[in-house]
Design an enzyme around this catalytic site. Sequence first.
Site, PDB file in Angstrom:
ATOM      1  N   THR A   1      60.619  54.110   8.874  1.00  0.00           N
ATOM      2  CA  THR A   1      60.571  55.360   8.358  1.00  0.00           C
ATOM      3  C   THR A   1      60.225  56.511   9.044  1.00  0.00           C
ATOM      4  O   THR A   1      59.576  57.484   8.666  1.00  0.00           O
ATOM      5  CB  THR A   1      59.780  55.388   7.014  1.00  0.00           C
ATOM      6  OG1 THR A   1      58.403  55.140   7.316  1.00  0.00           O
ATOM      7  CG2 THR A   1      60.162  54.121   6.079  1.00  0.00           C
TER       8      THR A   1
ATOM      9  N   GLY B   1      60.615  61.338  12.902  1.00  0.00           N
ATOM     10  CA  GLY B   1      60.275  62.784  13.784  1.00  0.00           C
ATOM     11  C   GLY B   1      60.767  62.547  15.168  1.00  0.00           C
ATOM     12  O   GLY B   1      60.145  63.534  16.058  1.00  0.00           O
TER      13      GLY B   1
ATOM     14  N   LYS C   1      61.558  66.091  16.401  1.00  0.00           N
ATOM     15  CA  LYS C   1      60.655  67.222  16.008  1.00  0.00           C
ATOM     16  C   LYS C   1      59.284  67.036  16.531  1.00  0.00           C
ATOM     17  O   LYS C   1      58.173  67.969  16.155  1.00  0.00           O
ATOM     18  CB  LYS C   1      60.443  67.440  14.443  1.00  0.00           C
ATOM     19  CG  LYS C   1      61.882  67.468  13.723  1.00  0.00           C
ATOM     20  CD  LYS C   1      62.390  68.771  13.580  1.00  0.00           C
ATOM     21  CE  LYS C   1      64.121  68.577  13.300  1.00  0.00           C
ATOM     22  NZ  LYS C   1      64.554  67.856  12.007  1.00  0.00           N
TER      23      LYS C   1
ATOM     24  N   ASP D   1      57.914  50.153   6.676  1.00  0.00           N
ATOM     25  CA  ASP D   1      57.046  50.313   7.808  1.00  0.00           C
ATOM     26  C   ASP D   1      56.873  51.895   7.830  1.00  0.00           C
ATOM     27  O   ASP D   1      57.774  52.566   8.310  1.00  0.00           O
ATOM     28  CB  ASP D   1      57.737  49.724   9.157  1.00  0.00           C
ATOM     29  CG  ASP D   1      56.717  50.176  10.385  1.00  0.00           C
ATOM     30  OD1 ASP D   1      55.708  49.475  10.287  1.00  0.00           O
ATOM     31  OD2 ASP D   1      56.821  50.975  11.009  1.00  0.00           O
TER      32      ASP D   1
ATOM     33  N   TYR E   1      53.295  59.376  10.734  1.00  0.00           N
ATOM     34  CA  TYR E   1      54.735  59.613  10.496  1.00  0.00           C
ATOM     35  C   TYR E   1      54.989  60.649   9.204  1.00  0.00           C
ATOM     36  O   TYR E   1      55.992  61.305   9.201  1.00  0.00           O
ATOM     37  CB  TYR E   1      55.582  58.430  10.096  1.00  0.00           C
ATOM     38  CG  TYR E   1      55.664  57.303  10.993  1.00  0.00           C
ATOM     39  CD1 TYR E   1      55.343  57.598  12.404  1.00  0.00           C
ATOM     40  CD2 TYR E   1      55.933  55.920  10.498  1.00  0.00           C
ATOM     41  CE1 TYR E   1      55.131  56.393  13.093  1.00  0.00           C
ATOM     42  CE2 TYR E   1      55.945  55.070  11.429  1.00  0.00           C
ATOM     43  CZ  TYR E   1      55.680  54.998  12.730  1.00  0.00           C
ATOM     44  OH  TYR E   1      55.870  54.119  13.590  1.00  0.00           O
TER      45      TYR E   1
ATOM     46  N   LYS F   1      49.980  52.249   9.274  1.00  0.00           N
ATOM     47  CA  LYS F   1      49.012  52.213  10.464  1.00  0.00           C
ATOM     48  C   LYS F   1      47.779  53.432  10.400  1.00  0.00           C
ATOM     49  O   LYS F   1      48.141  54.542  10.227  1.00  0.00           O
ATOM     50  CB  LYS F   1      49.927  52.486  11.758  1.00  0.00           C
ATOM     51  CG  LYS F   1      51.092  51.771  11.715  1.00  0.00           C
ATOM     52  CD  LYS F   1      52.148  51.604  12.806  1.00  0.00           C
ATOM     53  CE  LYS F   1      53.514  50.961  12.640  1.00  0.00           C
ATOM     54  NZ  LYS F   1      54.282  51.959  11.935  1.00  0.00           N
TER      55      LYS F   1
ATOM     56  N   HIS G   1      47.249  51.527  15.119  1.00  0.00           N
ATOM     57  CA  HIS G   1      48.640  52.000  15.827  1.00  0.00           C
ATOM     58  C   HIS G   1      48.589  51.676  17.380  1.00  0.00           C
ATOM     59  O   HIS G   1      49.593  51.619  17.946  1.00  0.00           O
ATOM     60  CB  HIS G   1      48.812  53.562  15.354  1.00  0.00           C
ATOM     61  CG  HIS G   1      50.248  53.918  15.186  1.00  0.00           C
ATOM     62  ND1 HIS G   1      50.758  54.704  14.487  1.00  0.00           N
ATOM     63  CD2 HIS G   1      51.197  53.514  15.913  1.00  0.00           C
ATOM     64  CE1 HIS G   1      51.996  54.957  14.614  1.00  0.00           C
ATOM     65  NE2 HIS G   1      52.397  54.173  15.756  1.00  0.00           N
TER      66      HIS G   1
ATOM     67  N   SER H   1      49.012  47.156  16.733  1.00  0.00           N
ATOM     68  CA  SER H   1      50.442  47.576  17.562  1.00  0.00           C
ATOM     69  C   SER H   1      50.149  48.160  18.864  1.00  0.00           C
ATOM     70  O   SER H   1      48.855  48.730  18.990  1.00  0.00           O
ATOM     71  CB  SER H   1      50.866  48.644  16.494  1.00  0.00           C
ATOM     72  OG  SER H   1      52.067  49.173  16.797  1.00  0.00           O
TER      73      SER H   1
ATOM     74  N   ARG I   1      68.591  58.734  21.274  1.00  0.00           N
ATOM     75  CA  ARG I   1      67.095  58.779  21.362  1.00  0.00           C
ATOM     76  C   ARG I   1      66.642  60.003  21.663  1.00  0.00           C
ATOM     77  O   ARG I   1      67.302  60.574  22.842  1.00  0.00           O
ATOM     78  CB  ARG I   1      66.417  57.717  21.870  1.00  0.00           C
ATOM     79  CG  ARG I   1      66.669  56.494  21.304  1.00  0.00           C
ATOM     80  CD  ARG I   1      65.785  55.290  21.936  1.00  0.00           C
ATOM     81  NE  ARG I   1      66.168  53.984  21.286  1.00  0.00           N
ATOM     82  CZ  ARG I   1      65.827  53.703  19.841  1.00  0.00           C
ATOM     83  NH1 ARG I   1      64.824  54.438  19.214  1.00  0.00           N
ATOM     84  NH2 ARG I   1      66.092  52.573  19.494  1.00  0.00           N
TER      85      ARG I   1
ATOM     86  N   ASN J   1      72.422  46.955   8.070  1.00  0.00           N
ATOM     87  CA  ASN J   1      71.352  46.527   8.930  1.00  0.00           C
ATOM     88  C   ASN J   1      70.597  45.351   8.145  1.00  0.00           C
ATOM     89  O   ASN J   1      69.906  44.621   8.700  1.00  0.00           O
ATOM     90  CB  ASN J   1      70.281  47.534   9.034  1.00  0.00           C
ATOM     91  CG  ASN J   1      70.868  48.641  10.093  1.00  0.00           C
ATOM     92  OD1 ASN J   1      71.734  48.435  10.706  1.00  0.00           O
ATOM     93  ND2 ASN J   1      70.035  49.686  10.280  1.00  0.00           N
TER      94      ASN J   1
END
Length: 325
Positions: A24, A27, A30, A57, A62, A91, A124, A162, A219, A273
Amino acid sequence: SAVVDVPKYKMLDGREMPAIGLGTYLGFDKGGAVTSKDKQLRNVVTEAIDVGYRHFDTAAIYNTESEVGEAIRMKIEEGVIKREDVFLTTKLWNTHHKREEVIIAMKETLNKTGLDYVDLFLMHWPIGVNADYTHSDTDFMETWHAMEDMVKLGFTKSIGLSNFNKMQIQRVLNEGTIKPVALQIEVHPQIIQEELIAFAKAEGIVVMGYSPFGSLVMRFGMEFPGPKMDDPVLTSLAQKYGKTPAQIVLRWLVDRNVVPIPKTVNPKRLRENINIFDFKLEEDEIEKINQFDSNTRYTLPSFWQTHPYYPFEQIPNPIPDPFRS
Ligand code: NDP
């Protein structure tokens, strides 16, 4: 269309994680702090629940915790799911690594989601920073012990890591009271993470793979070198199994026991997916995809590379810190 029944992995603490999660993070273009317009993400998540997603997630950074939580609460109210049927991963952000800050961040997360607990709370990054993003030397073991308290308080069921490297994970295993049950790292055909995945597996840690599509998708609004959707290795496997190249890559993660967390806000791709649990790649097909490995990271915060706990290899020309404009 039918609801997909997603298998689960048993974690070290006895709890279970669904074998695919919905990413999810919205960003990319941005630079981080983005919320969706007109509840777009909330609507994506409710639709995801309808097609069988049970794992989401998110992360404090985020800015999507509230919409993800709202969608989960809506579906519970509708009677479609019970709280225990969904698995929510979030996270702790780097600005909240000090012992007393962890509980503040945790409560803020619970407030945003509107839920009593999350299923998995990840550190994170091993990197702690101050509010102004100057480096903090807070030991990630201090942070970890505070996260252990969050389990004891019932705010999260499980805790994990992570973007930790092998040595850093080893230290948490050695010095922690609770073992990390999950490790979220970048995994796609260009960074296959053979060593770290084998290490985690030997320790019983479930690996979650972020940015699973690698170079297949744009990306930061750009194309990157590496296999694309029309790659012959991927299209021939797609043909063989009656799947898309995107599904082949997601299945490649699943066949390596990695939980992919693909992000999409598109209803058709949401279904595409998750529709990967009715076939399986052969050993030599997994190996063929492994050959794309070039150890390429798209998440490389080189502006933190002078931090004592930076987990990755240093590069010659670090990029400027986007958090300190
Ligand atoms: P992904 O590999 O999930 O790629 C997302 C992109 O692929 C989007 O542009 C999406 O567009 C597109 N896409 C999705 N499905 C398909 C498909 N079937 N065919 C073609 N294009 C498709 O990358 P992310 O970097 O977003 O990683 C996924 C998640 O991992 C994040 O959302 C986040 O939750 C997590 N993450 C964690 C990190 C960490 O530090 N722990 C770092 C980075 C990510 P569209 O939406 O239009 O479909």
